[in-house]
Write a protein that holds these residues in place. Structure first.
Motif, PDB file in Angstrom:
ATOM      1  N   PRO A 457      34.827  25.106  10.982  1.00  0.00           N
ATOM      2  CA  PRO A 457      36.069  25.635  10.369  1.00  0.00           C
ATOM      3  C   PRO A 457      37.323  25.196  11.132  1.00  0.00           C
ATOM      4  O   PRO A 457      38.287  24.727  10.517  1.00  0.00           O
ATOM      5  N   ALA A 458      37.285  25.275  12.463  1.00  0.00           N
ATOM      6  CA  ALA A 458      38.445  24.873  13.270  1.00  0.00           C
ATOM      7  C   ALA A 458      38.716  23.378  13.120  1.00  0.00           C
ATOM      8  O   ALA A 458      39.861  22.942  13.043  1.00  0.00           O
ATOM      9  N   MET A 459      37.631  22.592  13.087  1.00  0.00           N
ATOM     10  CA  MET A 459      37.808  21.143  12.956  1.00  0.00           C
ATOM     11  C   MET A 459      38.396  20.794  11.594  1.00  0.00           C
ATOM     12  O   MET A 459      39.242  19.915  11.485  1.00  0.00           O
ATOM     13  N   ARG A 460      37.935  21.482  10.566  1.00  0.00           N
ATOM     14  CA  ARG A 460      38.481  21.228   9.230  1.00  0.00           C
ATOM     15  C   ARG A 460      39.969  21.517   9.192  1.00  0.00           C
ATOM     16  O   ARG A 460      40.749  20.743   8.641  1.00  0.00           O
ATOM     17  N   ARG A 461      40.375  22.646   9.809  1.00  0.00           N
ATOM     18  CA  ARG A 461      41.804  23.006   9.827  1.00  0.00           C
ATOM     19  C   ARG A 461      42.625  21.925  10.510  1.00  0.00           C
ATOM     20  O   ARG A 461      43.758  21.647  10.152  1.00  0.00           O
ATOM     21  N   ALA A 462      42.035  21.287  11.538  1.00  0.00           N
ATOM     22  CA  ALA A 462      42.768  20.250  12.279  1.00  0.00           C
ATOM     23  C   ALA A 462      42.633  18.870  11.614  1.00  0.00           C
ATOM     24  O   ALA A 462      43.128  17.880  12.132  1.00  0.00           O
ATOM     25  N   GLY A 463      41.945  18.827  10.477  1.00  0.00           N
ATOM     26  CA  GLY A 463      41.791  17.568   9.769  1.00  0.00           C
ATOM     27  C   GLY A 463      40.824  16.613  10.453  1.00  0.00           C
ATOM     28  O   GLY A 463      40.909  15.394  10.274  1.00  0.00           O
ATOM     29  N   LEU A 464      39.895  17.156  11.243  1.00  0.00           N
ATOM     30  CA  LEU A 464      38.954  16.288  11.968  1.00  0.00           C
ATOM     31  C   LEU A 464      37.681  16.057  11.147  1.00  0.00           C
ATOM     32  O   LEU A 464      37.188  16.962  10.500  1.00  0.00           O
ATOM     33  N   ALA A 465      37.163  14.833  11.203  1.00  0.00           N
ATOM     34  CA  ALA A 465      35.887  14.516  10.567  1.00  0.00           C
ATOM     35  C   ALA A 465      34.945  14.035  11.661  1.00  0.00           C
ATOM     36  O   ALA A 465      35.381  13.433  12.639  1.00  0.00           O
ATOM     37  N   VAL A 466      33.649  14.308  11.491  1.00  0.00           N
ATOM     38  CA  VAL A 466      32.699  13.925  12.528  1.00  0.00           C
ATOM     39  C   VAL A 466      31.491  13.228  11.918  1.00  0.00           C
ATOM     40  O   VAL A 466      31.072  13.544  10.805  1.00  0.00           O
ATOM     41  N   VAL A 467      30.958  12.263  12.670  1.00  0.00           N
ATOM     42  CA  VAL A 467      29.768  11.541  12.251  1.00  0.00           C
ATOM     43  C   VAL A 467      28.796  11.510  13.422  1.00  0.00           C
ATOM     44  O   VAL A 467      29.179  11.165  14.534  1.00  0.00           O
ATOM     45  N   VAL A 468      27.545  11.921  13.171  1.00  0.00           N
ATOM     46  CA  VAL A 468      26.523  11.789  14.203  1.00  0.00           C
ATOM     47  C   VAL A 468      25.578  10.677  13.767  1.00  0.00           C
ATOM     48  O   VAL A 468      24.990  10.736  12.693  1.00  0.00           O
ATOM     49  N   ASP A 469      25.459   9.647  14.571  1.00  0.00           N
ATOM     50  CA  ASP A 469      24.667   8.477  14.211  1.00  0.00           C
ATOM     51  C   ASP A 469      23.592   8.242  15.260  1.00  0.00           C
ATOM     52  O   ASP A 469      23.891   7.962  16.413  1.00  0.00           O
ATOM     53  N   VAL A 470      22.329   8.398  14.843  1.00  0.00           N
ATOM     54  CA  VAL A 470      21.211   8.163  15.760  1.00  0.00           C
ATOM     55  C   VAL A 470      20.808   6.687  15.660  1.00  0.00           C
ATOM     56  O   VAL A 470      20.683   6.162  14.553  1.00  0.00           O
ATOM     57  N   ASP A 471      20.617   6.044  16.775  1.00  0.00           N
ATOM     58  CA  ASP A 471      20.335   4.601  16.801  1.00  0.00           C
ATOM     59  C   ASP A 471      21.375   3.808  16.019  1.00  0.00           C
ATOM     60  O   ASP A 471      21.049   3.073  15.069  1.00  0.00           O
ATOM     61  N   PRO A 472      22.640   3.930  16.375  1.00  0.00           N
ATOM     62  CA  PRO A 472      23.701   3.186  15.666  1.00  0.00           C
ATOM     63  C   PRO A 472      23.521   1.692  15.878  1.00  0.00           C
ATOM     64  O   PRO A 472      22.980   1.250  16.889  1.00  0.00           O
ATOM     65  N   GLN A 473      23.980   0.913  14.917  1.00  0.00           N
ATOM     66  CA  GLN A 473      23.926  -0.542  15.061  1.00  0.00           C
ATOM     67  C   GLN A 473      25.280  -1.092  15.498  1.00  0.00           C
ATOM     68  O   GLN A 473      25.423  -2.249  15.730  1.00  0.00           O
TER      69      GLN A 473
END
Ligand SMILES: [Zn+2]
Ligand SMILES: [Zn+2]
Length: 473
Positions: A457-473
């Protein structure tokens, strides 16, 4: 497998780039094949899936997502060109089709076969190996490394001009690889040092014939006549792109037909296969392009393949930079001489770089041995997993702050945590990342997801987006 009443899935990197592959399967298996790729309409895709599920089509050929095809009685999954980065989906769900292929084979009692002339270190170490001795069509072509520090001509050095001149004289085809589109990668003001940059992304704008363009967000503006900061007219072009190379060829070798193959040239539907068709049919012709030209096309009569600037990829801030450079050079060398006595030229400012030395000797095992040792020392895959957590937002500080809190909350659960570190701004969004080197990626990703859900909720209010990537290329 068909004789045993079982079905098969064959994955290929990008089906639009390899129409020949599908053609060969169709000739051999006729109506028993189904083809799945992103170019199908929703209705076409549904029809193919019905044919697969009913057992009418027993061999499925497709890109990444075909690994989920509803084949009953699956006997075999082949992953062709298994080193290709397109097997990892870079949007949600961020799956790797190679990981899915192995898991599906295990679950359904099928066999997974990965094929490549330049396998990834992960596969070299982890899979049982079957080697094909030599090539069906004769020995690999000799590779000559041209030291650009001793050459005046760039992008066309004297040895390269000479080899192309021989084609003009005696006939044949050449492929030139330059992994940069446009005319020049950047403009630079010699008076004040300014380089025009994208207002939305932290990258230099690339010079195209009509405009400056951002290759990340598509922003474009007219190329300035004078420096927009100091007014000086002393603007220089740094480096060369495919379009400048095309023009140099026109100037120096007018007797050679030129065909350009890059994302700009292939933007129109049908343009790609038209270009490939023209190249196959022509004589005294050169195909100029980005890495698209190195991808699995088979052309008879290619007598020269050349890499204009082997250093482009080596400078990337990525632990796979050497692996990718080695693969690209080796794959391109394999394009030459399938049917002709080909030769390969590699132009480089750092001819002693490991990736270039081993590629010039076609020494896959030697390269991988050194690469695996380096990965082991640094704890990179396949000796550990990476989990990348990327936060983006409208302001520079909040992404770093959010990741600092996450890092502190993860504590020593994560193995080795690197960062948070700011990364390139993209499409107007400031970004930062936290990278974990860990033996337990699942545990770390699950714990991160929990913590991020609590902070959502706090991140949404601050306009933050997050991505968790396992074994990124
Ligand atoms: Zn200036
Ligand atoms: Zn941009």
């Amino acid at each position: 497998m068909l004789e045993r009443g079982l079905g098969a899935i064959v994955l290929v990197p990008e089906i639009a780039l390899t129409p020949q592959t599908v053609g060969r399967f169709r000739v051999r298996f006729g109506e028993r094949i189904a083809v799945l790729h992103s170019g199908l309409t929703e209705a076409e895709r549904r029809d193919e899936r019905v044919r697969i599920a009913s057992g009418e089509a027993r061999v499925v050929i497709g890109a990444r997502s075909a690994v989920f095809a509803p084949v009953h009685g699956l006997g075999l999954i082949c992953v062709d060109e298994e080193h290709d980065a397109s097997y990892k989906q870079e949007s949600d769900p961020r799956y790797d089709a190679r990981t899915v292929a192995v898991k599906r084979a295990v679950l359904e009692g099928a066999v997974a076969v990965f094929g490549s002339a330049t396998p990834r270190p992960e596969s070299w170490r982890g899979l049982e190996r079957l080697e094909l001795g030599g090539r069906l069509s004769g020995p690999l072509p000799p590779v000559r490394v041209v030291d650009l520090r001793r050459e005046a001509g760039y992008p066309l050095s004297a040895p390269l001009l000479e080899a192309l001149g021989a084609i003009v004289e005696r006939g044949g085809k050449a492929i030139l690889l330059l992994n940069r589109r446009g005319v020049a990668p950047a403009l630079h003001c010699r008076a004040c040092g300014t380089t025009p940059r994208c207002p939305n992304c932290d990258v230099a704008l690339v010079l195209h014939p009509q405009a400056l363009r951002c290759h990340h967000c598509g922003h474009h503006e007219p190329a300035p006549e004078v420096c927009t900061v100091c007014g000086s007219a002393d603007l220089v072009r740094i480096g060369a792109g495919t379009q400048r190379l095309e023009r140099e060829l026109e100037l120096k070798l007018p007797g050679l037909e030129r065909i350009r193959l890059d994302a700009d040239a292939a933007a129109r539907p049908g343009a790609l296969s038209a270009a490939l068709g023209r190249f196959a049919a022509a004589d005294r012709v050169v195909l100029v392009g980005t890495q698209m030209v190195a991808k699995g096309h088979h052309f008879p009569g290619v007598s020269l393949a050349a890499v204009i600037d082997a250093d482009t990829g080596l400078g990337m801030p990525d632990f796979r930079a050497e692996e990718r450079t080695f693969q690209l050079l080796t794959q391109l060398a394999g394009r030459s001489g399938r049917d002709a006595p080909g030769r390969v030229l590699v132009q480089s400012f750092q001819p002693d770089a490991r990736a270039i030395r081993f590629a010039a000797r076609h020494d896959v095992a030697g390269f991988l041995e050194g690469e695996l040792e380096r990965r082991r020392v640094l704890g990179y895959p396949p000796f550990g997993h990476l989990v990348r957590i990327l936060v983006s937002g409208p302001e520079p500080e909040p992404p770093v702050r959010a990741l600092t809190e996450l890092r502190d909350a993860l504590g020593d659960l994560g193995g080795e945590l690197l960062g948070p570190a700011p990364v390139l701004r993209l499409r107007g969004r400031y970004r930062a990342q936290l990278v974990a080197k860990t033996e337990h990626p699942r545990r770390l990703a699950a714990r991160s997801a929990q913590l991020l859900a609590a902070a959502a909720p706090a991140m949404r209010r601050a306009g933050l987006a997050v991505v968790v990537d396992v074994d990124p290329q």
